[in-house]
Design a protein around this motif. Structure first.
Motif, PDB file in Angstrom:
ATOM      1  N   TYR A 227       0.795  -1.314  -0.100  1.00  0.00           N
ATOM      2  CA  TYR A 227      -0.072  -0.055   0.229  1.00  0.00           C
ATOM      3  C   TYR A 227       0.804   1.383   0.110  1.00  0.00           C
ATOM      4  CZ  TYR A 227      -3.884  -3.104   1.005  1.00  0.00           C
ATOM      5  OH  TYR A 227      -4.989  -4.211   0.853  1.00  0.00           O
ATOM      6  N   TYR A 228       2.170   1.220   0.122  1.00  0.00           N
ATOM      7  CA  TYR A 228       2.999   2.365   0.161  1.00  0.00           C
ATOM      8  C   TYR A 228       3.829   2.291  -0.978  1.00  0.00           C
ATOM      9  CZ  TYR A 228       0.677   3.947   4.185  1.00  0.00           C
ATOM     10  OH  TYR A 228      -0.380   4.169   5.055  1.00  0.00           O
ATOM     11  N   ASP A 229       4.416   3.490  -1.498  1.00  0.00           N
ATOM     12  CA  ASP A 229       5.454   3.678  -2.416  1.00  0.00           C
ATOM     13  C   ASP A 229       6.800   3.703  -1.792  1.00  0.00           C
ATOM     14  OD1 ASP A 229       6.627   4.743  -4.961  1.00  0.00           O
ATOM     15  OD2 ASP A 229       7.061   6.432  -3.848  1.00  0.00           O
ATOM     16  N   GLN A 230       7.750   2.991  -2.102  1.00  0.00           N
ATOM     17  CA  GLN A 230       9.060   2.750  -1.346  1.00  0.00           C
ATOM     18  C   GLN A 230       9.903   3.976  -1.635  1.00  0.00           C
ATOM     19  OE1 GLN A 230      10.916  -1.082  -2.276  1.00  0.00           O
ATOM     20  NE2 GLN A 230       9.179  -1.544  -3.390  1.00  0.00           N
TER      21      GLN A 230
ATOM     22  N   PRO B 240       1.222   6.970   0.151  1.00  0.00           N
ATOM     23  CA  PRO B 240       0.336   5.738  -0.216  1.00  0.00           C
ATOM     24  C   PRO B 240       0.685   5.639  -1.831  1.00  0.00           C
ATOM     25  CG  PRO B 240      -0.831   7.238   1.143  1.00  0.00           C
ATOM     26  CD  PRO B 240       0.373   8.040   0.984  1.00  0.00           C
ATOM     27  N   ASN B 241       0.475   4.447  -2.255  1.00  0.00           N
ATOM     28  CA  ASN B 241       0.332   4.167  -3.828  1.00  0.00           C
ATOM     29  C   ASN B 241      -0.911   4.132  -4.272  1.00  0.00           C
ATOM     30  OD1 ASN B 241      -0.810   1.571  -2.835  1.00  0.00           O
ATOM     31  ND2 ASN B 241       1.081   0.503  -3.190  1.00  0.00           N
ATOM     32  N   GLN B 242      -1.154   3.796  -5.344  1.00  0.00           N
ATOM     33  CA  GLN B 242      -2.212   3.848  -6.088  1.00  0.00           C
ATOM     34  C   GLN B 242      -3.551   3.089  -5.665  1.00  0.00           C
ATOM     35  OE1 GLN B 242      -2.643   4.173 -10.275  1.00  0.00           O
ATOM     36  NE2 GLN B 242      -4.304   2.954 -10.649  1.00  0.00           N
TER      37      GLN B 242
ATOM     38  N   THR C  76      -5.332  13.757   0.772  1.00  0.00           N
ATOM     39  CA  THR C  76      -4.604  12.513   0.390  1.00  0.00           C
ATOM     40  C   THR C  76      -3.719  12.581  -0.769  1.00  0.00           C
ATOM     41  OG1 THR C  76      -5.758  10.913   1.439  1.00  0.00           O
ATOM     42  CG2 THR C  76      -4.065  10.083   0.224  1.00  0.00           C
ATOM     43  N   LEU C  77      -2.271  12.686  -0.616  1.00  0.00           N
ATOM     44  CA  LEU C  77      -1.197  12.641  -1.766  1.00  0.00           C
ATOM     45  C   LEU C  77      -0.656  11.097  -1.953  1.00  0.00           C
ATOM     46  CD1 LEU C  77       0.638  14.268  -3.620  1.00  0.00           C
ATOM     47  CD2 LEU C  77       2.306  14.429  -1.807  1.00  0.00           C
ATOM     48  N   ALA C  78      -0.683  10.724  -3.087  1.00  0.00           N
ATOM     49  CA  ALA C  78      -0.277   9.505  -3.392  1.00  0.00           C
ATOM     50  C   ALA C  78       0.851   9.469  -4.510  1.00  0.00           C
ATOM     51  CB  ALA C  78      -1.386   8.552  -3.888  1.00  0.00           C
ATOM     52  N   HIS C  79       1.951   8.649  -4.662  1.00  0.00           N
ATOM     53  CA  HIS C  79       2.644   8.562  -5.614  1.00  0.00           C
ATOM     54  C   HIS C  79       2.598   7.381  -6.436  1.00  0.00           C
ATOM     55  CE1 HIS C  79       7.049   8.052  -7.160  1.00  0.00           C
ATOM     56  NE2 HIS C  79       6.614   8.934  -7.845  1.00  0.00           N
ATOM     57  N   LEU C  80       2.364   7.626  -7.907  1.00  0.00           N
ATOM     58  CA  LEU C  80       1.844   6.644  -8.718  1.00  0.00           C
ATOM     59  C   LEU C  80       2.918   6.186  -9.521  1.00  0.00           C
ATOM     60  CD1 LEU C  80      -1.321   8.226 -10.223  1.00  0.00           C
ATOM     61  CD2 LEU C  80      -0.934   7.029  -7.915  1.00  0.00           C
ATOM     62  N   GLY C  81       4.183   6.572  -9.126  1.00  0.00           N
ATOM     63  CA  GLY C  81       5.381   6.194  -9.824  1.00  0.00           C
ATOM     64  C   GLY C  81       5.987   7.142 -10.905  1.00  0.00           C
ATOM     65  N   GLY C  82       7.388   7.061 -11.178  1.00  0.00           N
ATOM     66  CA  GLY C  82       8.028   7.785 -12.227  1.00  0.00           C
ATOM     67  C   GLY C  82       7.807   9.366 -12.003  1.00  0.00           C
ATOM     68  N   GLY C  83       7.756   9.737 -10.913  1.00  0.00           N
ATOM     69  CA  GLY C  83       7.355  11.490 -10.817  1.00  0.00           C
ATOM     70  C   GLY C  83       5.911  11.681 -11.107  1.00  0.00           C
ATOM     71  N   ARG C  84       4.922  10.675 -10.898  1.00  0.00           N
ATOM     72  CA  ARG C  84       3.699  10.921 -11.040  1.00  0.00           C
ATOM     73  C   ARG C  84       2.733  10.795  -9.715  1.00  0.00           C
ATOM     74  NH1 ARG C  84       0.981   7.298 -13.307  1.00  0.00           N
ATOM     75  NH2 ARG C  84      -0.783   8.601 -13.903  1.00  0.00           N
TER      76      ARG C  84
END
Length: 899
Positions: free
Chosen positions: A457-460, A465-467, A530-538
């Motif tokens: 559930y979390y971006d490393q 939080p992830n998507q 809520t702020l989430a990082h979806l990967g690749g700077g997104r």
């Protein structure tokens, strides 16, 4: 689900390693299951690739076998994953040449693992880097496959992330490679033994027939000499000109002399003898085995009487069975776990007829001790799990269903360890129920499961939080918004310039900027967002409790302020901007997934076409995506139904207007949208791979039409057809092309292939070889859009090119830009110097024609003379033989030339 404050940033340096080990271990376990159940080599390698991708989460996996030959190719035999068709175009070898320097070829050639943790930085991937990155691969691991003789192939795994395949992950995947190689060798041995078994069965049928004959009866005298014999079996022991009578058995079988002497002394003896079968007078060969029974000849008072039973095939079969059992035992004793057989008898007695020695190595349990008393197995289990196992066995026995569960068992050090038990029961004719199964140690997996929720559930990188977690929180927020009658918004944003930052400062700089961006975005959030990082700077922000679009815009503006100050990486200040896409609830969507998709569509619009920093979603953005998908489906049907037509545009001399060539151009006669130009479908064809069947269809139609015109005496010159890079990069392109020419009746000299410089530069060495092979058969080549790229200039003299076609972008500007005029004039001079023709494309004005006449271009092409026309209209023009400027220009839309 783990709970966390939306602004909390977790930092666990071991997470990435743990996730990779977890992924690799799961992959290894799943592949072991495939290895155990595989029955054919092709199924095994295909399932291994699929398991690596689906279970391991890797982007791509493929298995290649090394083949002998001048080029030493590596032949892909199985693959799975994202853009897997890429494997068919890379042309890997295991030789010392440039194509052998990649990970697969190097692993096969050296017999060692090859780990590429950053595709961008590794020089060995120079030849394939562009296509590898375009496919989304950033790390590669190649593991050699080795049998007892040599390295015969490699398994190659691609990851989407950089710095994958650390030491632990590589070790586990190396073990997978070793197991796969062993499994392949085992299946090959199995297939070979099955063939041998089939031969043995046929031989047994023959022996059954032979055994219907009388046994071999014989009498020996006191010296061991055969004095009488009966039975055709003796023919195996003597040739036609050497009868059995007179043979001295004690001399023929000196090792059994004592047995014959015992029989002659009055004893009854039985023995097995290996008898040499007569091959020639005085010569014998071994390999016949007889079971003999010999008794004293009491009737004559001397000698002995005996009979022999041929047991040769029986002994050979026993040897084969023993060898097979030894092989299976070796497999069981070397698996990374314990193999067992458990039997439940009708009276409730439990026995373990077989337990592999690995049980003692793993848990200190002596297999022999367990096989003596199967009831004591439960003594080693955790008290809470003893009844669990008994109940599971009872259910499995009642329904003959698969038994699969995880239990705790005491380890050698006394500490509990987790095992995964998998076994399948079957009922024997005796009434016994037999389980054959395997025990695998999964202690490390269990230890990692405690951290699985965080990894899930979390971006490393950022700790955000992830998507998955974002969607979950968004679903709860939308329920609350519906209940209170308020609004919400999803704001997707992309940090730009990361590629430039990576090129200059490396991945560490990119990670630092992304982390700092996350911190600034967190600081700009309102409570409850809520702020989430979806990967690749997104990133994606969930804004709650909004009253309308204005508040969403204010939120985007606050977020954007975080990108006004430079990012500090070490002592270097770096600047990065961001674009935003906004989707509103309930106006744009009422589900989390749709909100994120719509915000992403708005973000893409902001990045590509908008002058604003952020864009609100509108329905046209979805319609654009839908249109592209519909175009793909319709184009696929159009190719099948041959709705694609070939139009032809004449190529003429600038003075006199004599037609000297034709270019074939695609037109789609859409059933509802009318006649479509390539600009509305070619890009979709290239993105989806439909460009290959489309190009083949164009090539065949153009060759058929050109052949008809040649037979009618209308087209003595070659017809030009554009060929895409996807077509040209196929190894069988030359054969397919010559087949089309042969089937349509068009001579090779009647065809000219047009290639763009970008197509040539994709793999210039391979393309050069292919062009020379085709040109050697008489087909001409032209470079289309010449001048757009200029990296091919150094190789131009070595390419079999007859014509350079100058792009319209130069022609349209030469009349008012001296620089472009000089360039257009220089190209024709260069073409003359290399004995090539120069053709100007896109000529639309008389002024352009005057320049080109002055520069002495060989030919021109464009709407000034004639647009692209259907074949029937073109035939009329060919009969005339020449065209005048502006004669048909009024009928053509602007800039149609060469499309």
């Amino acid at each position: 689900m783990p709970a966390s404050d939306s602004k909390h940033v977790a930092k666990r340096p071991e997470d990435r390693t743990a996730k990779r080990i977890n992924r690799a271990f799961h992959t290894l376990s799943a592949c072991h299951h495939v290895l155990v159940h595989a029955t054919a080599e092709s199924d095994l390698v295909r399932e291994i690739c699929r398991t690596i991708v689906e279970t391991g989460g890797y982007e791509l996996a493929w298995v290649g076998y090394a083949e002998d030959g001048p080029r030493r190719p590596v032949r892909p035999v199985a693959y799975a994953g994202v853009n897997a068709v890429y494997i068919e175009t890379v042309h890997v070898s295991w030789g010392e040449d440039e194509r052998g320097r990649g990970p697969a070829g190097t692993a096969i050639r050296t017999g060692a693992n090859v780990v590429i943790r950053d595709v961008d930085a590794d020089p060995s991937l120079e030849l394939w880097r562009e296509v590898v990155l375009a496919s989304g691969y950033h790390s590669v691991l190649a593991v050699p496959l080795r049998d007892e003789v040599r390295v015969f192939g490699a398994v190659v795994v691609y990851a989407a992330t950089r710095h994958a395949f650390d030491e632990d992950e590589t070790r586990l995947l190396s073990e997978l490679g070793a197991d796969l190689a062993f499994g392949i060798a085992t299946l090959r041995q199995k297939a070979e033994k099955e063939r041998a078994e089939l031969g043995r069965r046929h031989l047994l049928q023959l022996i059954d027939a032979v055994l219907q004959l009388p046994v071999i009866l014989y009498r020996i005298d006191g010296k061991g000499v055969i004095t009488d014999s009966r039975g055709r079996g003796l023919e195996r022991m003597a040739t036609a000109d050497q009868q059995a009578v007179g043979l001295n058995m004690m001399e023929q079988l000196p090792g059994l002399r004592d047995r014959f002497e015992a029989a002659l002394a009055g004893q009854t003896v039985s023995f097995e003898a290996r008898v040499e079968h007569a091959a020639a007078p005085g010569g014998f060969r071994e390999d016949w085995c007889y079971q003999n029974h010999l008794v004293f000849d009491a009737a004559n008072g001397a000698g002995a009487i005996g009979f022999a039973l041929d047991v040769t095939e029986q002994r050979r079969a026993e040897a084969v069975i023993a060898e097979r059992e030894e092989q299976l035992r070796g497999i069981a004793e070397n698996l990374p776990g314990a193999v067992f057989r458990r039997v439940l008898k009708p009276d409730g007695t439990i026995a373990y007829p077989y337990v592999s020695p690995r049980l003692q190595a793993l848990y200190g349990i002596d297999p022999a001790w367990l096989m003596r008393d199967g009831r004591r197995m439960s003594e080693f289990l955790h008290p809470e799990d003893q009844q669990v196992l008994r109940d599971a066995h009872a259910r499995s026995a009642a329904s003959l269903s698969l038994l699969q569960l995880q239990l705790r068992i005491a380890g050698i050090d006394g500490q509990p360890r987790w095992i995964s038990l998998v076994s399948r029961p079957r009922r024997l004719e005796t009434g016994d129920i037999q389980w054959d199964g395997i025990l695998l140690d999964v202690t490390e997996v269990k230890q990692l499961e405690a951290e699985r929720d965080y990894l899930t559930y979390y971006d490393q990188l950022t700790g955000l939080p992830n998507q998955s977690l974002l969607i979950d929180r968004m679903a709860q927020a939308l329920v609350q918004a519906k209940r209170t009658g308020t609004g919400a918004a999803a704001i997707c944003l992309k940090v730009e310039s990361l590629k430039d930052i990576g090129d200059s400062g490396g991945l560490e700089a990119v990670d630092a900027v992304v982390k700092q961006a996350a911190e600034r975005l967190l600081a700009a959030l309102q409570p409850g967002d809520t702020l989430a990082h979806l990967g690749g700077g997104r990133f994606c922000v969930l804004c709650n409790g909004l009253a309308g679009a204005a508040q969403a815009a204010d939120c985007a503006a606050r977020l954007g302020q975080g990108f006004e100050a430079p990012f500090l990486v070490g002592a270097t200040e770096l600047y990065a901007k961001a674009h935003f896409g906004i989707s509103l609830y309930p106006d744009d969507a009422d589900s989390p997934t749709a909100l994120i998709q719509n915000a992403t569509a708005a973000l893409n619009r902001a990045r590509s076409a908008s002058q604003h920093r952020y864009e609100f979603y509108n329905a046209q953005m979805t319609e654009s995506t839908t249109l592209r998908m519909n175009t793909e489906a319709e184009l696929r049907r159009a190719i099948e139904r041959r709705e694609i037509e070939v139009f032809y545009q004449p190529v003429v001399r600038p003075i006199g207007g004599e037609i000297t060539g034709l270019e074939a151009l695609a037109r789609w006669r859409h059933p509802s949208r009318g006649l479509l130009l390539p600009g509305s479908f070619i890009q979709v064809a290239e993105q989806t791979g439909l460009i290959v069947p489309l190009g083949d269809l164009m090539l065949r139609q153009a060759c058929e039409q050109a052949a008809r015109w040649r037979r009618d005496g209308l087209c003595p010159f070659p017809v030009s057809v554009n060929v895409s890079g996807w077509q040209l990069m196929r190894e069988d392109f030359a054969e397919r092309l010559m087949a089309i020419l042969g089937e349509t009746g068009l001579p090779p000299a009647g065809l000219q292939i047009e290639l763009t410089e970008s197509t040539i530069l994709r793999d210039i060495d391979f393309v050069t070889v292919m062009m020379r092979e085709v040109a050697a058969r008489g087909v001409g080549f032209a470079i289309d859009d010449f001048g757009i790229e200029h990296s091919a200039l150094s190789r131009l003299p070595q390419l079999p090119v007859h014509t350079l076609k100058v792009d319209r972008s130069f022609i349209s500007q030469m009349t008012h830009d001296p620089g472009h005029a000089t360039l257009v004039q220089a190209i024709v001079a260069m073409a003359r110097a290399m004995n090539k023709k120069a053709v100007a494309e896109g000529v639309e004005t008389h002024e352009e024609l005057i320049y080109l006449r002055a520069y002495q271009y060989d030919a021109v092409q464009g709407n000034l003379f004639c647009p692209a026309v259907p074949a029937k209209t073109c035939a009329t023009l060919l009969r005339r033989g020449s065209l005048r400027p502006s004669e048909m220009a009024a009928k053509a839309p602007p800039h149609q030339s060469g499309d």
